[in-house]
Write a protein that holds these residues in place. Structure first.
Motif, PDB file in Angstrom:
ATOM      1  N   ALA A   5       0.835  -1.210   0.000  1.00  0.00           N
ATOM      2  CA  ALA A   5       0.000   0.000   0.000  1.00  0.00           C
ATOM      3  C   ALA A   5       0.869   1.259   0.000  1.00  0.00           C
ATOM      4  O   ALA A   5       0.549   2.240  -0.681  1.00  0.00           O
ATOM      5  CB  ALA A   5      -0.943   0.001   1.194  1.00  0.00           C
ATOM      6  N   LYS A   6       1.977   1.254   0.727  1.00  0.00           N
ATOM      7  CA  LYS A   6       2.863   2.422   0.803  1.00  0.00           C
ATOM      8  C   LYS A   6       3.514   2.739  -0.531  1.00  0.00           C
ATOM      9  O   LYS A   6       3.907   3.863  -0.784  1.00  0.00           O
ATOM     10  CB  LYS A   6       3.955   2.210   1.863  1.00  0.00           C
ATOM     11  N   ARG A   7       3.621   1.762  -1.403  1.00  0.00           N
ATOM     12  CA  ARG A   7       4.186   2.026  -2.724  1.00  0.00           C
ATOM     13  C   ARG A   7       3.263   2.923  -3.544  1.00  0.00           C
ATOM     14  O   ARG A   7       3.698   3.592  -4.463  1.00  0.00           O
ATOM     15  CB  ARG A   7       4.450   0.729  -3.471  1.00  0.00           C
ATOM     16  N   PHE A   8       1.982   2.917  -3.193  1.00  0.00           N
ATOM     17  CA  PHE A   8       1.005   3.718  -3.910  1.00  0.00           C
ATOM     18  C   PHE A   8       0.586   4.952  -3.120  1.00  0.00           C
ATOM     19  O   PHE A   8       0.362   6.014  -3.683  1.00  0.00           O
ATOM     20  CB  PHE A   8      -0.251   2.887  -4.222  1.00  0.00           C
ATOM     21  N   ILE A   9       0.459   4.813  -1.816  1.00  0.00           N
ATOM     22  CA  ILE A   9      -0.076   5.856  -0.948  1.00  0.00           C
ATOM     23  C   ILE A   9       1.063   6.418  -0.107  1.00  0.00           C
ATOM     24  O   ILE A   9       1.672   5.701   0.679  1.00  0.00           O
ATOM     25  CB  ILE A   9      -1.182   5.296  -0.015  1.00  0.00           C
ATOM     26  N   ALA A  10       1.345   7.692  -0.242  1.00  0.00           N
ATOM     27  CA  ALA A  10       2.476   8.295   0.462  1.00  0.00           C
ATOM     28  C   ALA A  10       2.201   8.496   1.952  1.00  0.00           C
ATOM     29  O   ALA A  10       3.082   8.323   2.785  1.00  0.00           O
ATOM     30  CB  ALA A  10       2.836   9.630  -0.177  1.00  0.00           C
ATOM     31  N   ASN A  11       0.977   8.827   2.292  1.00  0.00           N
ATOM     32  CA  ASN A  11       0.612   9.117   3.671  1.00  0.00           C
ATOM     33  C   ASN A  11       0.503   7.828   4.477  1.00  0.00           C
ATOM     34  O   ASN A  11      -0.234   6.918   4.108  1.00  0.00           O
ATOM     35  CB  ASN A  11      -0.728   9.877   3.676  1.00  0.00           C
ATOM     36  N   ASP A  12       1.222   7.743   5.624  1.00  0.00           N
ATOM     37  CA  ASP A  12       1.239   6.529   6.442  1.00  0.00           C
ATOM     38  C   ASP A  12      -0.152   6.141   6.937  1.00  0.00           C
ATOM     39  O   ASP A  12      -0.547   4.977   6.839  1.00  0.00           O
ATOM     40  CB  ASP A  12       2.170   6.701   7.655  1.00  0.00           C
ATOM     41  N   ALA A  13      -0.877   7.106   7.473  1.00  0.00           N
ATOM     42  CA  ALA A  13      -2.202   6.811   8.023  1.00  0.00           C
ATOM     43  C   ALA A  13      -3.164   6.353   6.925  1.00  0.00           C
ATOM     44  O   ALA A  13      -3.955   5.424   7.129  1.00  0.00           O
ATOM     45  CB  ALA A  13      -2.762   8.036   8.749  1.00  0.00           C
ATOM     46  N   GLU A  14      -3.069   6.993   5.776  1.00  0.00           N
ATOM     47  CA  GLU A  14      -3.938   6.613   4.665  1.00  0.00           C
ATOM     48  C   GLU A  14      -3.593   5.214   4.152  1.00  0.00           C
ATOM     49  O   GLU A  14      -4.473   4.424   3.812  1.00  0.00           O
ATOM     50  CB  GLU A  14      -3.825   7.639   3.537  1.00  0.00           C
ATOM     51  N   THR A  54      -8.409   4.345  -3.874  1.00  0.00           N
ATOM     52  CA  THR A  54      -8.218   5.471  -2.956  1.00  0.00           C
ATOM     53  C   THR A  54      -7.611   6.662  -3.691  1.00  0.00           C
ATOM     54  O   THR A  54      -8.036   7.799  -3.486  1.00  0.00           O
ATOM     55  CB  THR A  54      -7.316   5.056  -1.773  1.00  0.00           C
ATOM     56  N   LEU A  55      -6.632   6.404  -4.534  1.00  0.00           N
ATOM     57  CA  LEU A  55      -6.035   7.483  -5.317  1.00  0.00           C
ATOM     58  C   LEU A  55      -7.072   8.126  -6.233  1.00  0.00           C
ATOM     59  O   LEU A  55      -7.118   9.345  -6.366  1.00  0.00           O
ATOM     60  CB  LEU A  55      -4.858   6.956  -6.142  1.00  0.00           C
ATOM     61  N   LYS A  56      -7.890   7.316  -6.847  1.00  0.00           N
ATOM     62  CA  LYS A  56      -8.942   7.847  -7.720  1.00  0.00           C
ATOM     63  C   LYS A  56      -9.923   8.687  -6.914  1.00  0.00           C
ATOM     64  O   LYS A  56     -10.358   9.738  -7.370  1.00  0.00           O
ATOM     65  CB  LYS A  56      -9.686   6.708  -8.413  1.00  0.00           C
ATOM     66  N   ALA A  57     -10.263   8.214  -5.736  1.00  0.00           N
ATOM     67  CA  ALA A  57     -11.205   8.945  -4.887  1.00  0.00           C
ATOM     68  C   ALA A  57     -10.634  10.285  -4.443  1.00  0.00           C
ATOM     69  O   ALA A  57     -11.372  11.227  -4.191  1.00  0.00           O
ATOM     70  CB  ALA A  57     -11.585   8.111  -3.673  1.00  0.00           C
TER      71      ALA A  57
END
Length: 155
Positions: A5-14, A54-57
């Motif tokens: 997930a971190k490879r796509f989402i930069a924010n830790d909590a997200e 999530t990125l699309k949203a």
């Protein structure tokens, strides 16, 4: 799965939220698991799809290339791309992370996650031709950036 997930989402909590949502999806659809692939691979795909959703949203839409302007890339000649010994895996990951989104996700799924073009086309809802083309162009940018860094013209 958090690392995926971190490879796509930069924010830790997200990214943590994405993993949690992916586990909930997997648990609620457990009866759909057919054991055609390992459970880990099935779950990893759910995490990747949830990350992309999530990125699309978040209005970080994936940019699809116009199919009319695509050309088929012959990967036979493209498979030999080497980097200098001084280039670290972190350099490569950072360079991939800085790619435009339309290349970044294909490069990540292909090089880091090991998906083939058919799987990438299904995940990202693009054609296999678009997947091949975006991979080719993304890898070319990565090579150029790493070469610039090696010669001291970057940073």
């Amino acid at each position: 799965m958090y690392i995926v997930a971190k490879r796509f989402i930069a924010n830790d909590a997200e990214a943590e939220d994405v993993v949690q949502e992916a586990f909930i999806k997997a648990f609620s659809k457990l009866e759909q698991y057919q054991a055609e692939v390992t459970f880990g691979a099935w779950l990893k795909r759910i995490v990747i799809n949830t990350s992309i959703d999530t990125l699309k949203a978040n209005k970080k839409r994936l940019i699809e290339l116009d199919e009319a302007h695509l050309k088929i890339v012959d990967n036979e000649y493209d498979d030999k791309w080497l980097v200098d010994d001084t280039v670290t895996i972190n350099d490569i990951k950072q360079t991939i992370d800085n790619l435009p989104e339309k290349y970044k996700y294909v490069v990540m799924l292909y090089l880091l996650e090991g998906y083939d073009h058919q799987e990438i086309s299904n995940i990202l809802n693009i054609s296999e031709v678009a997947s091949r083309t975006q991979l080719y162009r993304g890898k070319k940018i990565v090579q150029e950036q790493l070469t610039k860094k090696q010669h001291g013209t970057r940073y």
